[in-house]
Design an enzyme around this catalytic site. Structure first.
Site, PDB file in Angstrom:
ATOM      1  N   SER A 556       0.844  -1.195   0.000  1.00 60.28           N
ATOM      2  CA  SER A 556       0.000   0.000   0.000  1.00 60.28           C
ATOM      3  C   SER A 556       0.875   1.238   0.000  1.00 60.28           C
ATOM      4  O   SER A 556       2.021   1.205   0.460  1.00 60.28           O
ATOM      5  CB  SER A 556      -0.892   0.006   1.245  1.00 60.28           C
ATOM      6  OG  SER A 556      -1.551   1.248   1.401  1.00 60.28           O
ATOM      7  N   TYR A 569      -2.549  -0.587  10.629  1.00 61.35           N
ATOM      8  CA  TYR A 569      -2.540  -0.895   9.195  1.00 61.35           C
ATOM      9  C   TYR A 569      -1.258  -0.402   8.541  1.00 61.35           C
ATOM     10  O   TYR A 569      -0.580  -1.134   7.810  1.00 61.35           O
ATOM     11  CB  TYR A 569      -3.756  -0.249   8.528  1.00 61.35           C
ATOM     12  CG  TYR A 569      -3.864  -0.519   7.046  1.00 61.35           C
ATOM     13  CD1 TYR A 569      -4.398  -1.711   6.586  1.00 61.35           C
ATOM     14  CD2 TYR A 569      -3.445   0.428   6.112  1.00 61.35           C
ATOM     15  CE1 TYR A 569      -4.513  -1.962   5.227  1.00 61.35           C
ATOM     16  CE2 TYR A 569      -3.559   0.193   4.748  1.00 61.35           C
ATOM     17  CZ  TYR A 569      -4.089  -1.004   4.310  1.00 61.35           C
ATOM     18  OH  TYR A 569      -4.193  -1.252   2.968  1.00 61.35           O
TER      19      TYR A 569
END
Length: 679
Positions: A556, A569
């Site tokens: 990501s 995250y």
């Protein structure tokens, strides 16, 4: 009958015959019907032959798979036939006999159907018929089995002369309903389509009954101690353990996909004392050995031998097999022969475990295994009433390296970029993973769709295609045993794994002071621990295969860019990002490339966003959840929303070959987030 009625009846008969494996093998045999139609130029009625074209399968035949030829022109070829030494010229001449646009390409057996004086003809490869055809005293057995109702035709390579031979046999035997072709199969005929089909069935069932009535109960000899089938669970675990090494060896010349078979028919053959002798004789029917090669590789160890011992012995036997195949080629090749296509086995037999078969696609690998099962049935039948005697090795070579076979291979379409590659995608039940699985399959890969939800995985796999293309497996990537089971299923389905995508994930968006230890552990268990477990299992298989591979992490931009309220995250994505670098450095010597893809938020179609992450992030940024995708797009340099298919395109770009020298790279797929630029 009209032309449409004739073709429709022929297709229906073909489909019925091809649907029963007792009648013929996949893509084996051909059927025909004679009738008439209007000449498109003169308007006159002309006699025609409708016949299954080259490369088709009776069970799935459609009218488009029929070749249509003018009988007057086809029969006129008898007067210009130059003899068996120039058979190949006759196939080229069939093109000049086509009616209208002609339909499918005529096969080598077209002459048999056109020259035999019967309105309807079937040529089939039933195991029972080939058993008689390959028996040492096949002609006498045929007489005993059928009397004068079925004639015998000695071995003749498929072609124009075989058509002349069968036509002459029919003319000389007016009571005959068909014939057994030495070393090859059967041919039947009839005045109507129904009668022809009935005659084909009569020959096949009569041969089955004859073998059952007169055959010895154990034609392969006694069971050899130590070769008995292992218990099912142990057998399949052993198969999964050795399959990657077997596939790597079988891919020495050309990449191959694998198929595993452990049916009772196979396991019984592998346990018997005649295994080595009969396997060494090879198959006989041309359809069989063109897919199984001249003979299989047989492991000469008991089923109880350890995995390392079996793998080491396989390497030795494979080297000997390649030398033997080269010697076979050199014994029979002429200056005009095509170059040797590859010396690796298509069939590998491991007593106690089963059969491993190989091909350029999963379907061809599976069909090769099915053909060898046919060959086992043929050997059993022949040995039960006589001695199995296949056609001579020299004849096998003439067919395997026939110019016509070379031309058929040349007509095959170019393989897709990921053909022969086996991909496993985690978290592929929805969103990005689903798009990746679909794209890889569209580009030719066999795909294992892995997801925590097994039903969802199965549904995605079913949407991609049948089990020759994709399978679904349930796996919790944070569970070591579950990951190992998923890879074992992948290996048993396709022979190994070449391309793995670490995509499984979830996201918990909370400020630091609200993030619990459970939140932190769950986030890291699924993505950091899960990626580690999946990559470790993937590397184990890839190293055993010895042909390299690709591991791709769907990381990501958050692994680079620090956003608010996202500590668990973001931290686990940074962990994944560094795993890419670490594994690229470690696995490079094995030819395994490790790369990453860094998407921006993918809202549409995303399982993560639909599961609550979207609402959480929308609240952080103060926008409506339905506007979140547009919000992400506005903050990018390109001003475009990132979709699952964009991430899938990046995975394809990294693995399809054009970036073959690239490893350790992270590819941004974020429409341009300047804060996430790699430095």
């Amino acid at each position: 009958m009209t032309d449409n009625t004739t073709a429709a009846a022929l297709v229906a008969r073909s489909n019925r015959l091809g649907a029963d494996p007792r009648n013929t093998n996949y893509a084996g045999g051909n059927t025909s019907a004679k009738g008439s139609d209007t000449d498109p130029v003169t308007g006159d009625r002309v006699e025609l032959l409708w016949v299954k074209g080259s490369g088709g399968d009776l069970g799935t035949l459609t009218p488009a798979g029929l070749a249509v030829l003018r009988l007057d022109r086809l029969r006129a070829l008898v007067d210009v036939y130059p003899g068996v030494d120039r058979e190949d010229e006759m196939v080229a001449a069939f093109d000049y006999c086509l009616h209208g646009k002609g339909g499918a390409a005529p096969s080598i057996d077209t002459a048999m159907h056109g020259l035999v004086d019967a309105p309807h003809v079937d040529h089939l490869h039933p195991d029972s018929g080939i058993a008689l055809a390959t028996a040492a005293d096949g002609e006498e057995l045929t007489r005993r089995c059928f009397g004068d109702r079925v004639a015998w035709v000695g071995w003749r390579r498929p072609g124009f002369q075989l058509g002349l031979d069968i036509a002459a046999i029919k003319a000389a035997n007016p009571r005959a309903i068909g014939c057994v072709l030495g070393g090859h199969g059967i041919t039947a005929w009839g005045d109507t389509s129904e009668e022809c089909e009935a005659h084909s069935s009569e020959i096949i069932r009569t041969a089955e009954e004859f073998l059952a009535r007169h055959g010895s109960p154990e034609p392969f000899g006694a069971v050899v101690p130590g070769r008995e089938p292992l218990p099912e669970a142990e057998r399949r675990a052993r198969a999964a353990a050795i399959f990657p090494a077997v596939r790597g060896l079988a891919s020495t010349d050309h990449p191959q996909v694998g198929h595993f078979t452990d049916t009772d028919v196979v396991l019984d053959f592998l346990s018997r004392e005649k295994l080595a002798a009969l396997a060494g004789l090879g198959t006989s029917c041309p359809d069989h050995f063109l897919r199984t090669k001249v003979k299989p590789l047989v492991v000469d160890l008991p089923g109880t031998a350890g995995v390392e011992e079996v793998v080491a012995r396989l390497a030795e036997l494979h080297a000997a097999y390649r030398e033997d195949y080269r010697a076979y080629y050199e014994r029979h090749a002429t200056p005009d022969s095509p170059a040797m296509r590859g010396a690796d086995p298509a069939i590998v037999l491991v007593p106690g475990v089963g059969m491993f078969s190989f091909g350029r696609t999963k379907q061809t690998a599976r069909v090769a295994g099915e053909f060898y099962v046919n060959a086992i049935n043929v050997m059993r039948g022949a040995e039960s009433v006589s001695t199995y005697r296949p056609i001579p090795e020299s004849e096998k070579f003439r067919i395997e390296y026939w110019a016509l076979e070379e031309a058929k291979l040349a007509r095959m379409p170019e393989p897709k970029p990921l053909a022969t590659r086996v991909a496993l995608v985690t978290g592929a039940g929805s969103g990005i993973g689903k798009a990746i699985a679909e794209r890889l399959a569209a580009e030719g890969a066999c795909v294992v769709v892995s997801d925590l939800d097994g039903q969802r995985a199965a549904a995605v796999a079913e949407g991609i295609g049948d089990a020759d293309v994709a399978i679904g497996v349930a796996a919790d990537v944070s569970d070591e045993a579950a990951v190992e089971r998923a890879f074992a299923e992948a290996v048993l389905a396709f022979g190994g794994v070449d391309l793995v995508v670490n995509n499984a994930g979830l996201s918990i968006s909370k400020p630091l002071l609200e993030t619990t230890v459970r939140d932190w552990d769950l986030q890291h268990d699924v993505m950091a621990r899960g990626s580690f477990l999946v990559s470790r299992a993937a590397a184990k298989v890839m190293v055993e295969q010895g042909v390299g591979g690709d591991i791709v992490y769907i990381s990501s931009k958050n692994g680079v860019f620090a956003g608010p309220n996202n500590v668990a995250y973001g931290a686990t994505k940074a962990d994944q990002a560094h795993q890419v670098r670490l594994l690229a450095a470690e696995l490079g010597p094995h030819g395994i490339r490790v790369n990453g893809v860094n998407p921006d938020g993918v809202v549409r179609g995303s399982g993560i966003f639909a599961g609550g992450w979207g609402a959480q992030r929308a609240a952080v940024y103060g926008v409506k959840e339905e506007d979140l995708g547009a919000y992400y797009a506005k903050r990018t340099l390109l001003g475009r929303e990132v979709l699952p298919e964009h991430v899938a395109a990046a995975v394809f770009a990294l693995t399809a070959g054009d970036l073959s020298q690239t490893t350790g790279l992270h590819v941004p797929v974020d429409s341009g987030v300047a804060a996430a630029f790699l430095r």
